[in-house]
Design an enzyme around this catalytic site. Structure first.
Site, PDB file in Angstrom:
ATOM      1  N   SER A  15     -47.398  97.151 -17.401  1.00  0.00           N
ATOM      2  CA  SER A  15     -46.583  98.721 -16.843  1.00  0.00           C
ATOM      3  C   SER A  15     -47.077  99.848 -16.137  1.00  0.00           C
ATOM      4  O   SER A  15     -47.011 100.392 -17.438  1.00  0.00           O
ATOM      5  CB  SER A  15     -45.221  97.493 -17.105  1.00  0.00           C
ATOM      6  OG  SER A  15     -43.494  99.030 -16.376  1.00  0.00           O
ATOM      7  N   HIS A  40     -48.572  96.155 -12.458  1.00  0.00           N
ATOM      8  CA  HIS A  40     -46.494  96.397 -12.011  1.00  0.00           C
ATOM      9  C   HIS A  40     -46.263  97.880 -11.835  1.00  0.00           C
ATOM     10  O   HIS A  40     -46.215  98.298 -13.360  1.00  0.00           O
ATOM     11  CB  HIS A  40     -45.688  96.158 -13.608  1.00  0.00           C
ATOM     12  CG  HIS A  40     -43.905  96.405 -13.362  1.00  0.00           C
ATOM     13  ND1 HIS A  40     -43.394  94.587 -12.351  1.00  0.00           N
ATOM     14  CD2 HIS A  40     -43.377  96.962 -13.773  1.00  0.00           C
ATOM     15  CE1 HIS A  40     -42.370  95.077 -12.765  1.00  0.00           C
ATOM     16  NE2 HIS A  40     -42.107  96.310 -12.507  1.00  0.00           N
ATOM     17  N   ASP A  42     -43.063 100.559 -11.634  1.00  0.00           N
ATOM     18  CA  ASP A  42     -42.061 101.204 -11.192  1.00  0.00           C
ATOM     19  C   ASP A  42     -41.368 102.111 -10.506  1.00  0.00           C
ATOM     20  O   ASP A  42     -41.942 103.345 -10.398  1.00  0.00           O
ATOM     21  CB  ASP A  42     -41.049 101.179 -12.536  1.00  0.00           C
ATOM     22  CG  ASP A  42     -40.777  99.550 -13.600  1.00  0.00           C
ATOM     23  OD1 ASP A  42     -40.381  98.983 -14.067  1.00  0.00           O
ATOM     24  OD2 ASP A  42     -41.364  99.376 -14.562  1.00  0.00           O
ATOM     25  N   MET A  44     -37.593 103.926  -9.249  1.00  0.00           N
ATOM     26  CA  MET A  44     -36.676 105.194 -10.237  1.00  0.00           C
ATOM     27  C   MET A  44     -35.472 105.819  -9.694  1.00  0.00           C
ATOM     28  O   MET A  44     -36.979 107.025  -9.682  1.00  0.00           O
ATOM     29  CB  MET A  44     -36.302 104.845 -11.276  1.00  0.00           C
ATOM     30  CG  MET A  44     -37.110 103.766 -12.151  1.00  0.00           C
ATOM     31  SD  MET A  44     -36.772 104.498 -13.698  1.00  0.00           S
ATOM     32  CE  MET A  44     -38.239 103.102 -14.841  1.00  0.00           C
ATOM     33  N   HIS A  73     -41.302  97.535  -8.013  1.00  0.00           N
ATOM     34  CA  HIS A  73     -40.515  96.932  -8.849  1.00  0.00           C
ATOM     35  C   HIS A  73     -39.696  98.511  -7.812  1.00  0.00           C
ATOM     36  O   HIS A  73     -39.394  99.670  -8.641  1.00  0.00           O
ATOM     37  CB  HIS A  73     -39.959  96.995 -10.238  1.00  0.00           C
ATOM     38  CG  HIS A  73     -39.024  96.718 -10.762  1.00  0.00           C
ATOM     39  ND1 HIS A  73     -39.363  96.884 -12.046  1.00  0.00           N
ATOM     40  CD2 HIS A  73     -38.241  96.256  -9.626  1.00  0.00           C
ATOM     41  CE1 HIS A  73     -37.808  96.449 -12.101  1.00  0.00           C
ATOM     42  NE2 HIS A  73     -36.940  95.893 -11.474  1.00  0.00           N
ATOM     43  N   MET A  75     -36.105  99.653  -8.188  1.00  0.00           N
ATOM     44  CA  MET A  75     -34.699 100.075  -8.657  1.00  0.00           C
ATOM     45  C   MET A  75     -34.370 101.474  -8.730  1.00  0.00           C
ATOM     46  O   MET A  75     -34.344 102.319  -8.841  1.00  0.00           O
ATOM     47  CB  MET A  75     -34.303 100.612 -10.245  1.00  0.00           C
ATOM     48  CG  MET A  75     -35.342  99.656 -11.331  1.00  0.00           C
ATOM     49  SD  MET A  75     -35.800  99.501 -12.804  1.00  0.00           S
ATOM     50  CE  MET A  75     -37.879  99.902 -12.608  1.00  0.00           C
ATOM     51  N   MET A 147     -34.522  91.058 -15.493  1.00  0.00           N
ATOM     52  CA  MET A 147     -34.757  91.877 -15.950  1.00  0.00           C
ATOM     53  C   MET A 147     -34.184  91.251 -17.878  1.00  0.00           C
ATOM     54  O   MET A 147     -33.145  90.757 -17.191  1.00  0.00           O
ATOM     55  CB  MET A 147     -34.184  92.943 -15.570  1.00  0.00           C
ATOM     56  CG  MET A 147     -34.510  93.736 -14.523  1.00  0.00           C
ATOM     57  SD  MET A 147     -36.320  93.954 -14.328  1.00  0.00           S
ATOM     58  CE  MET A 147     -35.815  95.298 -16.038  1.00  0.00           C
ATOM     59  N   ASP A 185     -39.575  90.853 -17.245  1.00  0.00           N
ATOM     60  CA  ASP A 185     -39.027  92.757 -16.873  1.00  0.00           C
ATOM     61  C   ASP A 185     -38.533  92.787 -18.576  1.00  0.00           C
ATOM     62  O   ASP A 185     -37.525  92.955 -18.175  1.00  0.00           O
ATOM     63  CB  ASP A 185     -39.289  93.167 -16.137  1.00  0.00           C
ATOM     64  CG  ASP A 185     -39.542  94.654 -15.665  1.00  0.00           C
ATOM     65  OD1 ASP A 185     -40.274  95.216 -17.197  1.00  0.00           O
ATOM     66  OD2 ASP A 185     -39.757  95.312 -14.781  1.00  0.00           O
TER      67      ASP A 185
HETATM   68  C1  DX5 Z   1     -37.733  98.730 -17.170  1.00  0.00           C
HETATM   69  C2  DX5 Z   1     -39.098  98.772 -16.238  1.00  0.00           C
HETATM   70  C3  DX5 Z   1     -39.862  97.693 -16.768  1.00  0.00           C
HETATM   71  C4  DX5 Z   1     -40.085  98.835 -17.740  1.00  0.00           C
HETATM   72  C5  DX5 Z   1     -40.758  97.426 -19.198  1.00  0.00           C
HETATM   73  O1  DX5 Z   1     -36.922  98.794 -15.876  1.00  0.00           O
HETATM   74  O2  DX5 Z   1     -38.780  98.054 -15.028  1.00  0.00           O
HETATM   75  O3  DX5 Z   1     -40.998  97.631 -16.107  1.00  0.00           O
HETATM   76  O4  DX5 Z   1     -41.866  99.753 -18.355  1.00  0.00           O
HETATM   77  O5  DX5 Z   1     -40.977  98.158 -20.266  1.00  0.00           O
HETATM   78  P1  DX5 Z   1     -41.362  97.493 -21.851  1.00  0.00           P
HETATM   79  O6  DX5 Z   1     -42.074  96.759 -21.991  1.00  0.00           O
HETATM   80  O7  DX5 Z   1     -41.525  98.139 -22.885  1.00  0.00           O
HETATM   81  O8  DX5 Z   1     -39.918  96.789 -21.915  1.00  0.00           O
HETATM   82 ZN    ZN Z   2     -40.413  97.166 -14.429  1.00  0.00          ZN
END
Ligand code: DX5
Ligand code: ZN
Length: 226
Positions: A15, A40, A42, A44, A73, A75, A147, A185
């Site tokens: 990630s 990956h 993210d 947000m 991903h 969010m 998740m 994840d």
């Molecule tokens: C959290 C993200 C993850 C995050 C995971 O909401 O979607 O992808 O980066 O990080 P770790 O592996 O540290 O939990």
């Molecule tokens: Zn993620």
């Protein structure tokens, strides 16, 4: 466009969120030297989750990521509005949250839009959403992202109930009889990955992998558990 199904599963998807903010592109790109095939990213929006840390499409598009499978991903609220930009950025998988919508129709429309753009469509559920909420979409979704922490932040502790949830989703997939990929994840490390390795195809891992001096041995530890 490379597809996840072209690579051998299971895989570890580092990630990028856990990379050093000032050097994220290069740090993530370097993982190719250690056999990483999927990255990956993210996104947000500060609304669906409180944080607003985003890998915008321009970042994902960087030529440094050529050759990686790009796993995005979202969010965010109204994820359908982001689909085109990430398709243009070369996303191979676009995953959004079931909880982002009130109606099944809106979820289906978003899945259809992602697939029509040539990417795999992923649907994610937060820890409090029952696994059965996935049922109406099992006939169309390409990937399910479970998740194992509340979305929104790296570095959280794996929620142990995720093991049973992964098992339940795997059994839904078997019943459906389609080749749906299961990704997990949140809080994935050498210990927790082992707990779900019988059910999961892709392990997203952030803070366990980055920010230490031994990326390679950590990566190996995750791979050995699969
Ligand atoms: C959290 C993200 C993850 C995050 C995971 O909401 O979607 O992808 O980066 O990080 P770790 O592996 O540290 O939990
Ligand atoms: Zn993620």
């Amino acid at each position: 466009m490379r597809q996840i199904r072209d690579v051998f599963l299971p895989q570890v998807a580092p990630s990028v969120l856990a990379c050093n903010r000032h050097n994220a592109i290069l740090e993530a790109a370097e993982t190719k030297d250690y056999g990483v095939k999927i990255l990956h990213f993210d996104m947000m929006d500060g609304k669906f989750v409180p944080q607003k840390t985003s890998f915008h499409p321009g970042f994902v598009m960087s030529h440094h990521f050529d050759g990686f499978i790009k796993d995005v991903h979202l969010m965010v609220i109204n994820p359908i509005n982001r689909v085109d930009a990430y398709l243009e950025a070369g996303a191979d998988v676009i995953t959004f949250h079931l909880e982002a919508y009130k109606t099944k129709k809106a979820v289906m429309r978003t899945i259809e839009k992602i697939k029509a753009g040539g990417a795999l469509a992923g649907l994610s559920i937060k820890p409090d959403t029952p696994v059965s909420a996935l049922l109406p979409f099992m006939g169309m979704v390409d990937l399910i992202l479970l998740m194992s922490v509340e979305p929104g932040m790296g570095g959280q502790k794996f929620m142990p109930e995720s093991v049973q949830r992964a098992k339940d989703i795997r059994s839904l997939i078997r019943k459906e009889g389609r080749d749906i990929i299961l990704e997990i994840d949140g809080g994935i490390n050498a210990v927790t990955s082992k707990l779900v390795s019988s059910y999961v195809d892709i392990f997203v891992s952030g803070s366990y992998l980055f920010g230490h001096s031994d990326f390679k041995s950590r990566m190996l530890a995750l791979i050995e558990n699969q």
